[in-house]
Design a protein around this motif. Structure first.
Motif, PDB file in Angstrom:
ATOM      1  N   ASN A  87       0.827  -1.211   0.000  1.00  0.00           N
ATOM      2  CA  ASN A  87       0.000   0.000   0.000  1.00  0.00           C
ATOM      3  C   ASN A  87       0.862   1.262   0.000  1.00  0.00           C
ATOM      4  OD1 ASN A  87      -2.368  -1.515   0.036  1.00  0.00           O
ATOM      5  ND2 ASN A  87      -2.489  -1.519   2.273  1.00  0.00           N
ATOM      6  N   ASP A  88       1.974   1.187   0.729  1.00  0.00           N
ATOM      7  CA  ASP A  88       2.867   2.344   0.832  1.00  0.00           C
ATOM      8  C   ASP A  88       3.499   2.672  -0.524  1.00  0.00           C
ATOM      9  OD1 ASP A  88       4.551   4.366   2.070  1.00  0.00           O
ATOM     10  OD2 ASP A  88       6.178   2.918   1.857  1.00  0.00           O
ATOM     11  N   LEU A  89       4.104   1.675  -1.166  1.00  0.00           N
ATOM     12  CA  LEU A  89       4.783   1.930  -2.434  1.00  0.00           C
ATOM     13  C   LEU A  89       3.802   2.169  -3.579  1.00  0.00           C
ATOM     14  CD1 LEU A  89       7.901  -0.427  -2.364  1.00  0.00           C
ATOM     15  CD2 LEU A  89       7.734   2.016  -1.872  1.00  0.00           C
ATOM     16  N   GLU A  90       2.639   1.537  -3.524  1.00  0.00           N
ATOM     17  CA  GLU A  90       1.627   1.800  -4.553  1.00  0.00           C
ATOM     18  C   GLU A  90       1.207   3.270  -4.507  1.00  0.00           C
ATOM     19  OE1 GLU A  90       0.218  -0.001  -6.973  1.00  0.00           O
ATOM     20  OE2 GLU A  90       1.329  -1.850  -6.563  1.00  0.00           O
ATOM     21  N   ALA A  91       0.998   3.794  -3.303  1.00  0.00           N
ATOM     22  CA  ALA A  91       0.605   5.202  -3.155  1.00  0.00           C
ATOM     23  C   ALA A  91       1.720   6.132  -3.610  1.00  0.00           C
ATOM     24  CB  ALA A  91       0.234   5.486  -1.697  1.00  0.00           C
ATOM     25  N   LYS A  92       2.954   5.784  -3.235  1.00  0.00           N
ATOM     26  CA  LYS A  92       4.088   6.622  -3.641  1.00  0.00           C
ATOM     27  C   LYS A  92       4.284   6.572  -5.157  1.00  0.00           C
ATOM     28  CE  LYS A  92       7.004   6.750   0.520  1.00  0.00           C
ATOM     29  NZ  LYS A  92       6.051   6.295   1.539  1.00  0.00           N
ATOM     30  N   MET A  93       4.063   5.408  -5.751  1.00  0.00           N
ATOM     31  CA  MET A  93       4.231   5.286  -7.205  1.00  0.00           C
ATOM     32  C   MET A  93       3.246   6.188  -7.939  1.00  0.00           C
ATOM     33  SD  MET A  93       4.188   1.852  -9.589  1.00  0.00           S
ATOM     34  CE  MET A  93       2.512   1.380  -9.149  1.00  0.00           C
ATOM     35  N   LEU A  94       2.010   6.268  -7.450  1.00  0.00           N
ATOM     36  CA  LEU A  94       0.999   7.071  -8.115  1.00  0.00           C
ATOM     37  C   LEU A  94       1.312   8.566  -8.039  1.00  0.00           C
ATOM     38  CD1 LEU A  94      -2.282   5.232  -7.045  1.00  0.00           C
ATOM     39  CD2 LEU A  94      -1.121   5.148  -9.257  1.00  0.00           C
TER      40      LEU A  94
END
Length: 338
Positions: A87-94
């Motif tokens: 969830n952390d990296l998915e949000a940062k990727m977006l």
């Protein structure tokens, strides 16, 4: 003696099993892959890495060399080994365009590269794309292109086509017999012998008409170009690849229908105006359930832009700025800017 029977005693087919993916699943895989590629491009730009989207081997080598030489290997490996989905990296990727910290960017990069190469990102994309053109699903958009071309009064014997975003060398554009030559390119070719791995925006400008084309097919490609300005640049670049030694040439563009009918900043009429500004005339248009098909004609004596006489004055700001056309919940932001 070996049996040549194609079915078992119970009537079951014994040939090679063809993988099946539901259309909704295929679209999800394709959208995900393009998201990964686009975000990787943003990160590499921020890290001053020159990569090529159409050469995964070289791209991987370039990234690994930069990570190792920049003492960023630890962060890259953290991203690579991250439990998925994160969830952390998915949000940062977006929201990666707003991130400047190199260690965070490198973690996201490792997360993306692992999905592309270790978790089936590239492999699944190629399979979903190819199956998406399965004739049994009506997915081969070039059938409509060939139908429209066959309705023309005459077709030259040396009719040549460039297919951008080609997924199969056995689709209708290649097997119809209409074309003397079909050149196929795709960012990530799944058939190296017949489809060249190439970014159209990096394809060398032709030197003469022997390297140009009568027809350019651009099916479900423009909607994956990252930004409105880059989409406009692609449309403008098409002109350089159309023959000038013939009277008429054509551009076939296929878009998801929501890009045309459910966008705040785009409509079918505005898209045609943009193309008209570039010197094209729409000759065919068809809306399927989820897809919009356009055929544009470019004639030798047509101007490259609108003539500014009293009857053809146009507000060119609609081509260079986002203008709100529709405004209601659930609309997308697809647009094209010149």
């Amino acid at each position: 003696m070996l049996s040549k029977r194609k079915t078992t005693i119970r009537g079951k087919h014994v040939g090679k099993k063809i993988p099946r993916i539901k259309p909704s699943r295929a679209r999800k895989i394709i959208r995900r892959f393009h998201l990964l590629i686009n975000k990787r491009r943003v990160i590499c730009r921020k890290l001053d890495l020159a990569i090529s989207d159409n050469d995964e081997a070289t791209c991987s080598a370039t990234i690994l060399e930069a990570v190792n030489s920049g003492n960023l290997q630890k962060f890259y490996e953290e991203g690579w080994k991250e439990i998925r989905p994160s969830n952390d990296l998915e949000a940062k990727m977006l929201s990666v365009q707003n991130i400047t910290d190199k260690s965070t960017l490198t973690r996201i990069l490792g997360y993306i590269m692992c999905e592309i190469h270790e978790h089936g990102g590239l492999k699944n994309y190629q399979m979903a794309s190819t199956i998406g053109q399965d004739g049994g699903r009506g997915g081969d958009s070039s059938k409509l292109l060939v139908k429209w071309l066959r309705e023309l009064p005459t077709l030259p014997s040396d009719f040549r086509a460039l297919e951008i975003g080609s997924l199969s060398a056995r689709n209708y554009i290649s097997t119809s017999g209409v074309f003397d030559q079909v050149v196929r390119i795709d960012l990530n070719s799944n058939d190296a012998a017949n489809i060249q791995s190439q970014d159209f925006m990096q394809r060398p400008i032709p030197n003469d008409d022997s390297e140009r084309f009568d027809v350019i097919s651009c099916s479900l490609v423009l909607n994956f170009v990252p930004s409105p300005l880059e989409r406009g640049a692609m449309l403008k670049r098409l002109l350089a690849f159309l023959r000038r030694d013939v009277t008429t040439t054509y551009v076939f563009i296929v878009l998801p229908l929501p890009c045309i009918v459910h966008s705040r900043y785009m409509s079918e009429s505005l898209f045609c105006e943009i193309m008209a500004y570039l010197g094209y005339t729409r000759t065919q248009y068809y809306e399927a359930k989820k897809i919009a098909y356009f055929l544009f004609e470019k004639t030798m004596n047509a101007p490259d832009t609108y003539q500014r006489d009293s009857q053809l004055v146009r507000d060119t700001s609609k081509f260079t700025k986002k203008l709100l056309i529709h405004d209601k919940p659930g609309l997308n932001n697809f647009s094209v800017l010149l």
